[in-house]
Design a protein around this motif. Structure first.
Motif, mmCIF file in Angstrom:
data_model
loop_
_atom_site.group_PDB
_atom_site.id
_atom_site.type_symbol
_atom_site.label_atom_id
_atom_site.label_comp_id
_atom_site.label_asym_id
_atom_site.label_seq_id
_atom_site.Cartn_x
_atom_site.Cartn_y
_atom_site.Cartn_z
ATOM 1 N N PRO A 237 -8.655 6.730 8.636
ATOM 2 C CA PRO A 237 -9.431 6.282 7.471
ATOM 3 C C PRO A 237 -9.377 4.765 7.306
ATOM 4 O O PRO A 237 -8.358 4.134 7.575
ATOM 5 C CB PRO A 237 -8.746 6.987 6.303
ATOM 6 C CG PRO A 237 -7.332 7.149 6.759
ATOM 7 C CD PRO A 237 -7.402 7.406 8.237
ATOM 8 N N LYS A 238 -10.476 4.203 6.870
ATOM 9 C CA LYS A 238 -10.535 2.764 6.619
ATOM 10 C C LYS A 238 -10.181 2.469 5.171
ATOM 11 O O LYS A 238 -10.283 3.334 4.297
ATOM 12 C CB LYS A 238 -11.941 2.241 6.935
ATOM 13 C CG LYS A 238 -12.341 2.369 8.396
ATOM 14 C CD LYS A 238 -13.744 1.816 8.624
ATOM 15 C CE LYS A 238 -14.151 1.938 10.084
ATOM 16 N NZ LYS A 238 -15.529 1.427 10.329
ATOM 17 N N ILE A 239 -9.775 1.230 4.925
ATOM 18 C CA ILE A 239 -9.517 0.786 3.560
ATOM 19 C C ILE A 239 -10.805 0.881 2.759
ATOM 20 O O ILE A 239 -11.900 0.661 3.279
ATOM 21 C CB ILE A 239 -8.961 -0.657 3.566
ATOM 22 C CG1 ILE A 239 -7.546 -0.671 4.168
ATOM 23 C CG2 ILE A 239 -8.940 -1.252 2.172
ATOM 24 C CD1 ILE A 239 -6.977 -2.057 4.344
ATOM 25 N N ASN A 240 -10.683 1.216 1.486
ATOM 26 C CA ASN A 240 -11.845 1.348 0.606
ATOM 27 C C ASN A 240 -12.734 0.116 0.703
ATOM 28 O O ASN A 240 -12.245 -1.017 0.745
ATOM 29 C CB ASN A 240 -11.363 1.537 -0.830
ATOM 30 C CG ASN A 240 -12.477 1.906 -1.775
ATOM 31 O OD1 ASN A 240 -13.141 1.032 -2.314
ATOM 32 N ND2 ASN A 240 -12.689 3.186 -1.976
ATOM 33 N N ASN A 241 -14.053 0.329 0.745
ATOM 34 C CA ASN A 241 -14.977 -0.779 1.008
ATOM 35 C C ASN A 241 -15.556 -1.428 -0.242
ATOM 36 O O ASN A 241 -16.539 -2.163 -0.161
ATOM 37 C CB ASN A 241 -16.115 -0.322 1.938
ATOM 38 C CG ASN A 241 -16.946 0.807 1.323
ATOM 39 O OD1 ASN A 241 -16.770 1.167 0.163
ATOM 40 N ND2 ASN A 241 -17.850 1.357 2.123
ATOM 41 N N ARG B 170 -7.286 5.021 0.103
ATOM 42 C CA ARG B 170 -7.698 5.811 1.275
ATOM 43 C C ARG B 170 -6.649 6.908 1.497
ATOM 44 O O ARG B 170 -5.507 6.799 1.030
ATOM 45 C CB ARG B 170 -7.812 4.940 2.517
ATOM 46 C CG ARG B 170 -6.517 4.223 2.899
ATOM 47 C CD ARG B 170 -6.658 3.491 4.205
ATOM 48 N NE ARG B 170 -5.544 2.570 4.438
ATOM 49 C CZ ARG B 170 -5.356 1.917 5.582
ATOM 50 N NH1 ARG B 170 -6.189 2.087 6.596
ATOM 51 N NH2 ARG B 170 -4.327 1.090 5.720
ATOM 52 N N GLU C 250 -2.317 10.017 8.351
ATOM 53 C CA GLU C 250 -3.624 9.416 8.609
ATOM 54 C C GLU C 250 -3.512 7.937 8.967
ATOM 55 O O GLU C 250 -4.404 7.371 9.600
ATOM 56 C CB GLU C 250 -4.534 9.594 7.397
ATOM 57 C CG GLU C 250 -4.745 11.039 6.947
ATOM 58 C CD GLU C 250 -5.696 11.816 7.858
ATOM 59 O OE1 GLU C 250 -6.272 11.211 8.784
ATOM 60 O OE2 GLU C 250 -5.848 13.040 7.646
ATOM 61 N N GLU D 218 0.864 -1.176 0.000
ATOM 62 C CA GLU D 218 0.000 0.000 0.000
ATOM 63 C C GLU D 218 0.899 1.224 0.000
ATOM 64 O O GLU D 218 1.670 1.445 0.922
ATOM 65 C CB GLU D 218 -0.926 0.040 1.221
ATOM 66 C CG GLU D 218 -1.858 1.252 1.181
ATOM 67 C CD GLU D 218 -2.817 1.362 2.345
ATOM 68 O OE1 GLU D 218 -3.716 2.234 2.297
ATOM 69 O OE2 GLU D 218 -2.676 0.577 3.308
ATOM 70 N N TYR E 234 -3.629 10.041 -1.556
ATOM 71 C CA TYR E 234 -4.345 8.767 -1.529
ATOM 72 C C TYR E 234 -3.418 7.602 -1.842
ATOM 73 O O TYR E 234 -2.429 7.740 -2.575
ATOM 74 C CB TYR E 234 -5.506 8.793 -2.515
ATOM 75 C CG TYR E 234 -6.792 9.303 -1.894
ATOM 76 C CD1 TYR E 234 -7.809 8.428 -1.519
ATOM 77 C CD2 TYR E 234 -6.963 10.654 -1.653
ATOM 78 C CE1 TYR E 234 -8.976 8.890 -0.928
ATOM 79 C CE2 TYR E 234 -8.135 11.130 -1.059
ATOM 80 C CZ TYR E 234 -9.131 10.245 -0.690
ATOM 81 O OH TYR E 234 -10.276 10.708 -0.101
ATOM 82 N N ARG F 213 -5.312 15.739 0.119
ATOM 83 C CA ARG F 213 -4.909 14.479 0.733
ATOM 84 C C ARG F 213 -4.164 13.619 -0.273
ATOM 85 O O ARG F 213 -4.454 13.647 -1.474
ATOM 86 C CB ARG F 213 -6.142 13.730 1.260
ATOM 87 C CG ARG F 213 -6.833 14.454 2.407
ATOM 88 C CD ARG F 213 -7.977 13.631 2.982
ATOM 89 N NE ARG F 213 -8.455 14.190 4.241
ATOM 90 C CZ ARG F 213 -9.505 14.993 4.358
ATOM 91 N NH1 ARG F 213 -10.205 15.322 3.275
ATOM 92 N NH2 ARG F 213 -9.865 15.463 5.526
#
Length: 287
Positions: A275-279, A121, A228, A92, A114, A112
């Motif tokens: 932030p959470k990992i993309n869902n 995220r 983040e 990542e 990404y 931000r």
């Protein structure tokens, strides 16, 4: 470069060119930048580490989630190439292309950085930029770009038929290899397109080619980020110095850069949520 016109213009060429553009990726539905959260944390932080990046070299550094880091000009005009990885999983990493699609060719306070797919995220948020006054100049240039890839030895050979071993790609490879304790052959794919910190760039108006010009950065200028997630950073002090003439050279005047890491008080981050990992569910789309 679109300079070869072999096809005749159709009768409706003017109307086709006159179609109005639309923003490809509207960011209205992304979480809004809440300056108050970051400002509160900035007012209650203390320095926990300082790293000097020597000229024509790179180093890695770690920034815990919820901490700030600054990249600072300390002796003279110098640009830097920044890589970011998830400290716990370097697959990542910062996705300059998607960051560019969301925020534009150059980034500053409130934007931000990404991460790549499938994570997608925010890895870091820019919270302060002493060069935000520059804006866009008459050439279309601005600072802190996410359009240039990084100077690398492969392109240098292709363009000049010469080997140069202190390109930012080379520097970052050596730094990450040392940090991961793995040979460069195993980690090179993880060195990625960068945020060109302090670099002044744009596209020419006629051929739309990528250009660079002398950076406006001066000693004590800095750009500041909020981590983040738990970050592993890599920063190369570009061999082009201020990139006024070349970005792969032993002739340019080069200076060190400094990275400072700050930890805010826990109370000042009560409103912050990592932030959470993309869902998106790959199981549905790829089955």
């Amino acid at each position: 470069m679109k300079i070869i016109n072999q096809s005749p213009e159709p009768d409706d060429a003017k109307s086709r060119r006159g179609i109005k553009p639309v923003i490809s990726y509207p960011i209205d539905n992304l979480p809004a930048y809440n300056a108050n959260i970051y400002q509160s944390a900035r007012e209650n932080m203390h320095l926990i580490e300082s790293i000097i990046i020597p000229p024509r070299d790179a180093k890695t550094f770690e920034v815990p989630a919820g901490c700030f880091f600054r990249i600072i000009s300390v002796e003279g005009p110098q640009v830097g190439d920044l890589n970011l990885w998830n400290k716990h999983n370097i697959s990542e990493r910062f996705f300059s292309g998607k960051t560019r699609a969301l925020y534009g060719t150059h980034v500053s306070t409130g934007d931000r950085l990404y991460s790549n797919l499938p994570f997608l995220r925010p890895m870091a948020t820019i919270t302060h930029d002493t060069l935000d006054w520059y804006g866009y100049d008459e050439d279309g240039g601005s600072v802190h770009d996410v359009i240039g890839t990084r100077c690398d030895p492969y392109t240098h050979v292709a363009l000049n038929n010469k080997e140069y071993h202190y390109c930012c790609h080379s520097n970052l490879c050596r730094a990450l290899s040392n940090q991961q304790q793995k040979p460069i052959s195993q980690i090179e794919d993880n060195v990625h397109d960068v945020l060109n910190v302090f670099m002044c760039t744009g596209f020419t108006k006629n051929t739309h080619q990528y250009f660079m010009k002398a950076s406006p950065v001066r000693p004590d200028d800095f750009i500041e980020f909020f981590a983040e997630i738990d970050l592993l950073g890599g920063l190369s002090a570009c061999p082009g110095g201020d990139c006024s003439s070349s970005h792969s050279s032993d002739e340019a005047n080069c200076y060190p850069l400094k990275v400072e890491i700050f930890k805010p008080s826990a109370d000042s981050l009560k409103q912050w949520t990592p932030p959470k990992i993309n869902n998106y569910s790959r199981g549905h789309g790829y089955s």
